[in-house]
Write a protein that holds these residues in place. Structure first.
Motif, PDB file in Angstrom:
ATOM      1  N   LYS A  83       0.837  -1.202   0.000  1.00  0.00           N
ATOM      2  CA  LYS A  83       0.000   0.000   0.000  1.00  0.00           C
ATOM      3  C   LYS A  83       0.864   1.241   0.000  1.00  0.00           C
ATOM      4  CE  LYS A  83      -1.948   2.372   3.252  1.00  0.00           C
ATOM      5  NZ  LYS A  83      -0.966   3.417   3.601  1.00  0.00           N
ATOM      6  N   HIS A  84       0.296   2.341  -0.432  1.00  0.00           N
ATOM      7  CA  HIS A  84       1.037   3.597  -0.441  1.00  0.00           C
ATOM      8  C   HIS A  84       0.046   4.746  -0.364  1.00  0.00           C
ATOM      9  CE1 HIS A  84       4.939   5.555  -1.329  1.00  0.00           C
ATOM     10  NE2 HIS A  84       4.186   6.548  -1.758  1.00  0.00           N
ATOM     11  N   SER A  85       0.466   5.805   0.302  1.00  0.00           N
ATOM     12  CA  SER A  85      -0.383   6.990   0.384  1.00  0.00           C
ATOM     13  C   SER A  85       0.311   8.123  -0.357  1.00  0.00           C
ATOM     14  CB  SER A  85      -0.577   7.351   1.857  1.00  0.00           C
ATOM     15  OG  SER A  85      -0.814   8.729   2.000  1.00  0.00           O
ATOM     16  N   THR A  86      -0.485   9.027  -0.914  1.00  0.00           N
ATOM     17  CA  THR A  86       0.124  10.159  -1.619  1.00  0.00           C
ATOM     18  C   THR A  86       0.592  11.238  -0.643  1.00  0.00           C
ATOM     19  OG1 THR A  86      -2.053  11.148  -1.988  1.00  0.00           O
ATOM     20  CG2 THR A  86      -1.161   9.792  -3.763  1.00  0.00           C
ATOM     21  N   GLY A  87       0.346  11.045   0.657  1.00  0.00           N
ATOM     22  CA  GLY A  87       0.896  11.971   1.656  1.00  0.00           C
ATOM     23  C   GLY A  87      -0.167  12.843   2.288  1.00  0.00           C
ATOM     24  N   LEU A 166      14.968  12.995  -7.750  1.00  0.00           N
ATOM     25  CA  LEU A 166      13.967  13.844  -8.402  1.00  0.00           C
ATOM     26  C   LEU A 166      12.950  14.362  -7.385  1.00  0.00           C
ATOM     27  CD1 LEU A 166      13.543  14.741 -11.292  1.00  0.00           C
ATOM     28  CD2 LEU A 166      11.950  12.861 -11.618  1.00  0.00           C
ATOM     29  N   TYR A 167      12.549  13.496  -6.429  1.00  0.00           N
ATOM     30  CA  TYR A 167      11.548  13.919  -5.443  1.00  0.00           C
ATOM     31  C   TYR A 167      12.098  15.053  -4.583  1.00  0.00           C
ATOM     32  CZ  TYR A 167       7.758  13.841  -2.167  1.00  0.00           C
ATOM     33  OH  TYR A 167       6.685  14.229  -1.421  1.00  0.00           O
ATOM     34  N   ALA A 168      13.369  14.913  -4.166  1.00  0.00           N
ATOM     35  CA  ALA A 168      13.976  15.953  -3.330  1.00  0.00           C
ATOM     36  C   ALA A 168      14.064  17.266  -4.107  1.00  0.00           C
ATOM     37  CB  ALA A 168      15.362  15.506  -2.869  1.00  0.00           C
ATOM     38  N   LEU A 169      14.342  17.160  -5.402  1.00  0.00           N
ATOM     39  CA  LEU A 169      14.419  18.364  -6.239  1.00  0.00           C
ATOM     40  C   LEU A 169      13.033  18.982  -6.416  1.00  0.00           C
ATOM     41  CD1 LEU A 169      16.392  19.981  -8.173  1.00  0.00           C
ATOM     42  CD2 LEU A 169      15.467  18.578 -10.010  1.00  0.00           C
ATOM     43  N   ARG A 170      12.038  18.146  -6.671  1.00  0.00           N
ATOM     44  CA  ARG A 170      10.672  18.649  -6.853  1.00  0.00           C
ATOM     45  C   ARG A 170      10.187  19.347  -5.590  1.00  0.00           C
ATOM     46  NH1 ARG A 170       7.694  13.509  -7.676  1.00  0.00           N
ATOM     47  NH2 ARG A 170       5.837  14.811  -7.607  1.00  0.00           N
ATOM     48  N   ASP A 171      10.578  18.793  -4.438  1.00  0.00           N
ATOM     49  CA  ASP A 171      10.104  19.348  -3.167  1.00  0.00           C
ATOM     50  C   ASP A 171      10.509  20.811  -2.998  1.00  0.00           C
ATOM     51  OD1 ASP A 171       8.794  18.968  -0.622  1.00  0.00           O
ATOM     52  OD2 ASP A 171      10.788  19.218   0.254  1.00  0.00           O
ATOM     53  N   PRO A 180       1.382  13.493 -13.384  1.00  0.00           N
ATOM     54  CA  PRO A 180       2.185  12.390 -13.942  1.00  0.00           C
ATOM     55  C   PRO A 180       3.488  12.155 -13.175  1.00  0.00           C
ATOM     56  CG  PRO A 180       2.118  14.254 -15.467  1.00  0.00           C
ATOM     57  CD  PRO A 180       1.164  14.567 -14.373  1.00  0.00           C
ATOM     58  N   LEU A 181       4.028  13.214 -12.551  1.00  0.00           N
ATOM     59  CA  LEU A 181       5.261  13.026 -11.765  1.00  0.00           C
ATOM     60  C   LEU A 181       4.952  12.287 -10.464  1.00  0.00           C
ATOM     61  CD1 LEU A 181       7.200  16.413 -12.277  1.00  0.00           C
ATOM     62  CD2 LEU A 181       7.360  14.288 -13.584  1.00  0.00           C
ATOM     63  N   ILE A 182       3.811  12.593  -9.837  1.00  0.00           N
ATOM     64  CA  ILE A 182       3.417  11.848  -8.626  1.00  0.00           C
ATOM     65  C   ILE A 182       3.161  10.390  -9.006  1.00  0.00           C
ATOM     66  CG2 ILE A 182       1.688  11.586  -6.791  1.00  0.00           C
ATOM     67  CD1 ILE A 182       1.115  14.567  -6.936  1.00  0.00           C
ATOM     68  N   ALA A 183       2.415  10.199 -10.102  1.00  0.00           N
ATOM     69  CA  ALA A 183       2.043   8.833 -10.504  1.00  0.00           C
ATOM     70  C   ALA A 183       3.284   7.988 -10.768  1.00  0.00           C
ATOM     71  CB  ALA A 183       1.159   8.879 -11.758  1.00  0.00           C
ATOM     72  N   SER A 184       4.244   8.529 -11.512  1.00  0.00           N
ATOM     73  CA  SER A 184       5.423   7.704 -11.830  1.00  0.00           C
ATOM     74  C   SER A 184       6.314   7.546 -10.607  1.00  0.00           C
ATOM     75  CB  SER A 184       6.196   8.279 -13.018  1.00  0.00           C
ATOM     76  OG  SER A 184       6.672   9.537 -12.683  1.00  0.00           O
ATOM     77  N   SER A 185       6.363   8.544  -9.728  1.00  0.00           N
ATOM     78  CA  SER A 185       7.178   8.440  -8.508  1.00  0.00           C
ATOM     79  C   SER A 185       6.664   7.289  -7.634  1.00  0.00           C
ATOM     80  CB  SER A 185       7.107   9.776  -7.750  1.00  0.00           C
ATOM     81  OG  SER A 185       7.520   9.639  -6.420  1.00  0.00           O
ATOM     82  N   ILE A 186       5.370   7.280  -7.413  1.00  0.00           N
ATOM     83  CA  ILE A 186       4.791   6.254  -6.535  1.00  0.00           C
ATOM     84  C   ILE A 186       4.845   4.882  -7.207  1.00  0.00           C
ATOM     85  CG2 ILE A 186       2.612   5.450  -5.512  1.00  0.00           C
ATOM     86  CD1 ILE A 186       2.031   8.350  -4.777  1.00  0.00           C
ATOM     87  N   MET A 187       4.403   4.823  -8.453  1.00  0.00           N
ATOM     88  CA  MET A 187       4.301   3.506  -9.087  1.00  0.00           C
ATOM     89  C   MET A 187       5.676   2.891  -9.360  1.00  0.00           C
ATOM     90  SD  MET A 187       1.236   2.759  -8.937  1.00  0.00           S
ATOM     91  CE  MET A 187       1.194   1.239  -9.879  1.00  0.00           C
ATOM     92  N   SER A 188       6.682   3.712  -9.644  1.00  0.00           N
ATOM     93  CA  SER A 188       8.014   3.126  -9.878  1.00  0.00           C
ATOM     94  C   SER A 188       8.484   2.410  -8.615  1.00  0.00           C
ATOM     95  CB  SER A 188       9.018   4.191 -10.322  1.00  0.00           C
ATOM     96  OG  SER A 188       9.155   5.188  -9.334  1.00  0.00           O
ATOM     97  N   LYS A 189       8.224   3.012  -7.445  1.00  0.00           N
ATOM     98  CA  LYS A 189       8.668   2.384  -6.186  1.00  0.00           C
ATOM     99  C   LYS A 189       7.892   1.096  -5.909  1.00  0.00           C
ATOM    100  CE  LYS A 189       8.259   6.441  -4.262  1.00  0.00           C
ATOM    101  NZ  LYS A 189       8.339   7.740  -3.637  1.00  0.00           N
ATOM    102  N   LYS A 190       6.604   1.132  -6.166  1.00  0.00           N
ATOM    103  CA  LYS A 190       5.783  -0.062  -5.889  1.00  0.00           C
ATOM    104  C   LYS A 190       6.140  -1.192  -6.860  1.00  0.00           C
ATOM    105  CE  LYS A 190       4.907   1.519  -2.852  1.00  0.00           C
ATOM    106  NZ  LYS A 190       4.986   1.123  -1.443  1.00  0.00           N
ATOM    107  N   ALA A 208      -3.538  17.985   1.222  1.00  0.00           N
ATOM    108  CA  ALA A 208      -2.933  17.009   0.300  1.00  0.00           C
ATOM    109  C   ALA A 208      -2.248  17.735  -0.856  1.00  0.00           C
ATOM    110  CB  ALA A 208      -4.011  16.076  -0.244  1.00  0.00           C
ATOM    111  N   PHE A 209      -1.441  16.990  -1.632  1.00  0.00           N
ATOM    112  CA  PHE A 209      -0.843  17.589  -2.831  1.00  0.00           C
ATOM    113  C   PHE A 209      -1.906  17.767  -3.910  1.00  0.00           C
ATOM    114  CE2 PHE A 209       2.999  15.255  -1.130  1.00  0.00           C
ATOM    115  CZ  PHE A 209       3.577  16.398  -0.615  1.00  0.00           C
ATOM    116  N   VAL A 210      -2.968  16.964  -3.837  1.00  0.00           N
ATOM    117  CA  VAL A 210      -4.054  17.046  -4.810  1.00  0.00           C
ATOM    118  C   VAL A 210      -5.263  17.653  -4.106  1.00  0.00           C
ATOM    119  CG1 VAL A 210      -5.554  15.690  -6.311  1.00  0.00           C
ATOM    120  CG2 VAL A 210      -3.171  15.042  -6.043  1.00  0.00           C
TER     121      VAL A 210
HETATM  122  N1  URA Z   1       4.600  10.461  -2.702  1.00  0.00           N
HETATM  123  C1  URA Z   1       5.586   9.979  -3.491  1.00  0.00           C
HETATM  124  O1  URA Z   1       6.174   8.941  -3.212  1.00  0.00           O
HETATM  125  N2  URA Z   1       5.889  10.667  -4.603  1.00  0.00           N
HETATM  126  C2  URA Z   1       5.271  11.811  -4.967  1.00  0.00           C
HETATM  127  O2  URA Z   1       5.606  12.364  -5.989  1.00  0.00           O
HETATM  128  C3  URA Z   1       4.249  12.305  -4.123  1.00  0.00           C
HETATM  129  C4  URA Z   1       3.922  11.612  -2.986  1.00  0.00           C
END
Ligand code: URA
Length: 432
Positions: A83-87, A166-171, A180-190, A208-210
């Motif tokens: 599982k994963h949460s978008t934060g 990339l996440y640290a830079l985006r932050d 699309p950056l959130i989607a690929s960030s989360i899904m690549s890890k999963k 939330a971010f969204v």
């Molecule tokens: N959580 C992540 O892992 N990546 C994002 O880009 C946003 C929330």
């Protein structure tokens, strides 16, 4: 060899990258061959122009290829769920979900991150438990999953290193909230961690971010499609982040609340979110049950004490002390009294998250240390009736000055009115 400036220009002008060009950019960035300023410019171009489905897939794939992958399913000889949460604010969901799912016989090995901005990270929360080790070798992780059925660890250095950078830079470049950056960030890890089925908690609202339900649906659909194209099952819960989750915001306070929830004594909204996530995970597992049966088994694991037993074994297995008395407590506690009789019409999640951050519960920069003891307990939530002088919340602070400031910030996060706001559950919708 790609020229990053050409790709930045192409995206700035609304063009579409070739999968090869995009992969080269991401892999070169992960190898430190593209400077942060060019990558930041590319992220900003994506913020305004977006990515196509093919580009999002290529980005996700390149992120995965930037490092090693894990196959927990093969190591355990079982179907693996994750599982994963978008934060969010007060989001300790994984800490309660893991032991319940494991008590139902389904192993959950999760890689989590640290908090950034106003959202807290699961690892920071777990590190408030004295002795808890967030770093396990793959062998230790697999052995613990076999023995206890549950583990939460930090993302290993070699798993999706491109996302870490990339996440640290985006932050710090205002480019986190790009779908699309959130989607690929989360899904690549999963996908890199080898999950067969994934339950995604997509937070929507002011903390939330969204921010809107439409964007949350679009993000959920993008993540689901990435998973489906990679042959994985994905369910997305769209959940309310207009007010903090449960009562506790702050690291040790959230550990208390997660533990209370695992033993059936948690706040109603958080308990609902946890049970719903458990039901969906169990329905995706190799138990061969549906969501209703998953829910029933999750409830039983809470009421019969088996989830609490796993919680304690899990914390001990990772070197921690599961006794709540072992958690550090803040020296200053201040009530936040209601100024009038009324009904809570709003409790801003962002404002509470920011108040907790100011108290020291989060970091402003990647280098900041986290104060595990401080935070806010929100006793009154949206729709609750209060009398003047009732405690709306309680601030846990390191000193008097920060407590005074936080009391004002928390009070400002509450809106009291005379009419009840429309009732709204924590789970707003389910996609997939
Ligand atoms: N959580 C992540 O892992 N990546 C994002 O880009 C946003 C929330």
């Amino acid at each position: 060899m790609i020229r990053p400036a050409e790709l930045i220009e192409q995206k700035r002008d609304g063009g579409e990258h070739s999968p090869e060009g995009l992969a080269e950019l991401i892999l070169a960035y992960a190898r430190d061959e593209v400077p942060d300023y060019q990558m930041a410019a590319w992220c900003m171009a994506v913020y305004f122009r977006g990515l196509t489905v093919a580009e999002t897939d290529a980005l996700t794939d390149a992120m995965i290829r930037s490092g090693e992958t894990l196959d927990l399913g093969a190591a355990l000889g079982r179907r693996v769920v994750d599982k994963h949460s978008t934060g969010g604010v007060g989001d300790k969901t994984s800490i309660a979900v893991g032991p319940i799912v494991a008590a139902c016989g389904v192993p959950l090995g999760k890689m989590s991150g640290r908090g950034l901005g106003h959202t807290g990270g699961t690892l920071d929360k777990l590190e408030s438990i004295p002795g808890y080790r967030v770093e396990l070798t793959t062998e230790e992780l697999v052995a613990q999953l076999r023995d206890v059925g549950m583990a939460i660890v930090g993302q290993t250095a070699n798993l999706v290193p491109a996302d870490k950078k990339l996440y640290a830079l985006r932050d710090v470049t205002a480019t986190v909230d790009v779908l699309p950056l959130i989607a690929s960030s989360i899904m690549s890890k999963k996908l890199a961690a080898g999950a067969d089925a994934i339950v995604l908690d997509v937070k929507v609202g002011d903390g939330a971010f969204v921010k809107t339900l439409d964007d949350a649906r679009a993000l959920a659909e993008q993540m689901r499609q990435i998973g489906v194209r990679a042959g994985r099952a994905v369910t997305c819960l769209l959940t309310d982040m207009d007010q903090p989750i449960g009562r506790a915001v702050g690291n040790a306070l959230e550990i208390d609340e997660a533990r209370d929830t695992v033993r059936g004594d948690g706040p109603g909204d958080f308990t609902e979110l946890v049970l719903e996530a458990c039901a969906r995970l169990l329905a995706h597992s190799d138990l061969g049950i549906d969501v209703e049966e998953g829910r029933r088994r999750a409830e039983t694991a809470v009421t019969d004490g088996s989830a609490l037993e796993i919680f304690e074994r899990w914390i001990r297995a990772q070197g921690g002390d599961p006794d709540p008395a072992a958690l550090e407590r803040a020296p200053v506690r201040r009530p936040v009294p209601a100024s009038r009789d009324g009904i809570v019409t709003r409790l801003g999640a962002l404002a509470i998250g920011t108040a907790a951050l100011e108290l020291g519960a989060g970091r402003r920069t990647k280098e900041d240390a986290v104060d595990h003891a401080v935070g806010v307990l929100c006793f009154a939530k949206r729709g609750d009736t209060v009398l003047a002088g009732d405690d709306l919340a309680e601030v846990h602070a390191r000193d008097d000055a920060s407590a005074d400031r936080a009391v004002e910030d928390v009070l400002a996060a509450y809106e009291l009115g005379d009419e009840a706001p429309p009732e709204r559950g924590i789970v707003l919708d389910v996609v997939g």
